[in-house]
Scaffold this active site. Sequence first.
Site, mmCIF file in Angstrom:
data_model
loop_
_atom_site.group_PDB
_atom_site.id
_atom_site.type_symbol
_atom_site.label_atom_id
_atom_site.label_comp_id
_atom_site.label_asym_id
_atom_site.label_seq_id
_atom_site.Cartn_x
_atom_site.Cartn_y
_atom_site.Cartn_z
ATOM 1 N N ASP A 233 3.443 -9.113 -1.545
ATOM 2 C CA ASP A 233 3.293 -8.953 -3.005
ATOM 3 C C ASP A 233 3.211 -10.342 -3.626
ATOM 4 O OD1 ASP A 233 4.120 -6.269 -4.980
ATOM 5 O OD2 ASP A 233 3.919 -8.242 -5.939
ATOM 6 N N THR B 51 6.131 4.271 -12.873
ATOM 7 C CA THR B 51 6.356 2.931 -12.308
ATOM 8 C C THR B 51 6.221 1.918 -13.450
ATOM 9 O OG1 THR B 51 4.037 2.404 -11.912
ATOM 10 C CG2 THR B 51 5.161 3.632 -10.169
ATOM 11 N N TYR C 87 -10.777 -0.387 -14.996
ATOM 12 C CA TYR C 87 -9.861 0.128 -13.975
ATOM 13 C C TYR C 87 -10.516 1.293 -13.224
ATOM 14 C CZ TYR C 87 -5.492 2.061 -12.018
ATOM 15 O OH TYR C 87 -4.508 2.538 -11.187
ATOM 16 N N LYS D 252 -11.244 1.631 -9.214
ATOM 17 C CA LYS D 252 -10.656 2.662 -8.347
ATOM 18 C C LYS D 252 -11.723 3.582 -7.750
ATOM 19 C CE LYS D 252 -6.382 1.368 -8.495
ATOM 20 N NZ LYS D 252 -5.684 0.949 -7.272
ATOM 21 N N ASP E 251 -1.272 -13.577 -2.916
ATOM 22 C CA ASP E 251 -2.300 -12.859 -3.669
ATOM 23 C C ASP E 251 -3.168 -12.119 -2.653
ATOM 24 O OD1 ASP E 251 -4.547 -12.056 -5.062
ATOM 25 O OD2 ASP E 251 -5.047 -14.056 -5.828
ATOM 26 N N VAL E 252 -3.223 -10.788 -2.748
ATOM 27 C CA VAL E 252 -3.977 -10.010 -1.747
ATOM 28 C C VAL E 252 -5.474 -10.308 -1.755
ATOM 29 C CG1 VAL E 252 -2.399 -8.056 -1.496
ATOM 30 C CG2 VAL E 252 -4.108 -8.022 -3.328
HETATM 31 N N1 LIG Z 1 1.449 4.267 -11.719
HETATM 32 C C1 LIG Z 1 0.407 5.064 -11.813
HETATM 33 O O1 LIG Z 1 0.374 5.978 -12.680
HETATM 34 C C2 LIG Z 1 -0.731 4.954 -10.847
HETATM 35 C C3 LIG Z 1 -1.675 5.992 -10.807
HETATM 36 C C4 LIG Z 1 -2.737 5.907 -9.922
HETATM 37 C C5 LIG Z 1 -2.860 4.803 -9.105
HETATM 38 N N2 LIG Z 1 -1.941 3.793 -9.178
HETATM 39 C C6 LIG Z 1 -2.126 2.650 -8.284
HETATM 40 O O2 LIG Z 1 -0.998 2.593 -7.440
HETATM 41 C C7 LIG Z 1 -0.824 1.251 -7.004
HETATM 42 C C8 LIG Z 1 0.614 0.838 -7.218
HETATM 43 O O3 LIG Z 1 0.870 0.833 -8.608
HETATM 44 P P1 LIG Z 1 2.326 1.026 -9.227
HETATM 45 O O4 LIG Z 1 2.212 2.079 -10.221
HETATM 46 O O5 LIG Z 1 3.325 1.087 -8.142
HETATM 47 O O6 LIG Z 1 2.408 -0.344 -10.040
HETATM 48 P P2 LIG Z 1 3.471 -1.524 -10.080
HETATM 49 O O7 LIG Z 1 3.017 -2.402 -11.186
HETATM 50 O O8 LIG Z 1 4.849 -0.977 -10.092
HETATM 51 O O9 LIG Z 1 3.232 -2.248 -8.683
HETATM 52 C C9 LIG Z 1 2.062 -2.988 -8.424
HETATM 53 C C10 LIG Z 1 2.451 -4.157 -7.543
HETATM 54 O O10 LIG Z 1 1.251 -4.870 -7.190
HETATM 55 C C11 LIG Z 1 1.581 -6.254 -7.209
HETATM 56 N N3 LIG Z 1 0.393 -7.072 -7.366
HETATM 57 C C12 LIG Z 1 -0.391 -7.185 -8.478
HETATM 58 N N4 LIG Z 1 -1.347 -8.087 -8.251
HETATM 59 C C13 LIG Z 1 -1.185 -8.542 -6.976
HETATM 60 C C14 LIG Z 1 -1.876 -9.477 -6.174
HETATM 61 N N5 LIG Z 1 -2.959 -10.141 -6.617
HETATM 62 N N6 LIG Z 1 -1.420 -9.711 -4.923
HETATM 63 C C15 LIG Z 1 -0.333 -9.069 -4.462
HETATM 64 N N7 LIG Z 1 0.363 -8.160 -5.177
HETATM 65 C C16 LIG Z 1 -0.070 -7.908 -6.421
HETATM 66 C C17 LIG Z 1 2.525 -6.393 -8.396
HETATM 67 O O11 LIG Z 1 3.274 -7.597 -8.335
HETATM 68 C C18 LIG Z 1 3.392 -5.144 -8.254
HETATM 69 O O12 LIG Z 1 4.531 -5.381 -7.464
HETATM 70 C C19 LIG Z 1 -1.843 0.423 -7.768
HETATM 71 O O13 LIG Z 1 -2.970 0.196 -6.951
HETATM 72 C C20 LIG Z 1 -2.195 1.314 -8.934
HETATM 73 O O14 LIG Z 1 -3.459 1.010 -9.445
HETATM 74 C C21 LIG Z 1 -0.882 3.859 -10.019
#
Ligand SMILES: NC(=O)c1ccc[n+]([C@@H]2O[C@H](COP(=O)([O-])OP(=O)(O)OC[C@H]3O[C@@H](n4cnc5c(N)ncnc54)[C@H](O)[C@@H]3O)[C@@H](O)[C@H]2O)c1
Length: 253
Positions: A40, A192, A157, A161, A65-66
């Site tokens: 992360d 989250t 976004y 996706k 950074d991924v």
């Molecule tokens: N929460 C929702 O409603 C939801 C719905 C559909 C999809 N998603 C997807 O699920 C995944 C997880 O989201 P979440 O809700 O747990 O969000 P979150 O914000 O709690 O977690 C996302 C994590 O990604 C990390 N991150 C961001 N940029 C980064 C980078 N460049 N390199 C490494 N790490 C990085 C952040 O530091 C964070 O810890 C994401 O891909 C999000 O798009 C979330």
Amino acid sequence: MGSAGRFEGRTAIVTGAASGIGRATALRLASEGASVACFDLADAVHDTAAAITGGGGQALAMTLDVADESAVATAVADAASELGPATVLANVAGVLRFAITHEASMADFDLMMRVNVRGPFVMCRAAIPAMLEAGGGAIVNVASSAGMFGQAYNAGYGASKGGVAMMTRSIAWEYVKHNIRVNAISPGQVDTPMVSTIDFPEAMDWKLMRKAMGVNGKSLAPEEPAALIAFLASDEATAITGAVVPIDHGLTC
Ligand SMILES: NC(=O)c1ccc[n+]([C@@H]2O[C@H](COP(=O)([O-])OP(=O)(O)OC[C@H]3O[C@@H](n4cnc5c(N)ncnc54)[C@H](O)[C@@H]3O)[C@@H](O)[C@H]2O)c1
């Protein structure tokens, strides 16, 4: 952490492991026996690894950074030498920025493309060689219901996706003969920090948002998508590849 489970003797890499779905996925895979490399950008990724090792599991944390291919190549190699080569990869890291399209920040658009699309591609590119060497592996990406149907104020976004979904199918087919399965989950709203910290544009029309909320507005706990990721990464899903599986209370059915 329990020791017996579907991932006993396997190493998994989980991105986005500091928070939300990524943290829940790292904990879930570890609870089923995986050694987990937690990646992360945020320092809190160390807390996730500490929670795993504190419970008797094996984990390490790396801040990176991924989308940075050289940082990712180094981290994947370091994780392999400490925990063994990874045959499971969960690409969970992501970012979300709402905007009225004609006022949108191009920096935010570029960030979403970088983290949400380039990130999983860079990770797959770095992780696949070890899976080829091992004779197989499983990759699970995280798409979104926002990439499956039109949502207002979410064009960048949603495009990112939708890209994740298509990337998943393409890589799945490319490696089908190599026993590397590639799937994605497509969650609706999950409780989250990503959702609780959304900065909605002031002038947006909330009526347009109803479409994205489903009939009952129910959201998911992060452990629910984490359980689906674990299933798709496990040997219980050996017949499943190239799938984009909704987990959204029927939002996109
Ligand atoms: N929460 C929702 O409603 C939801 C719905 C559909 C999809 N998603 C997807 O699920 C995944 C997880 O989201 P979440 O809700 O747990 O969000 P979150 O914000 O709690 O977690 C996302 C994590 O990604 C990390 N991150 C961001 N940029 C980064 C980078 N460049 N390199 C490494 N790490 C990085 C952040 O530091 C964070 O810890 C994401 O891909 C999000 O798009 C979330």
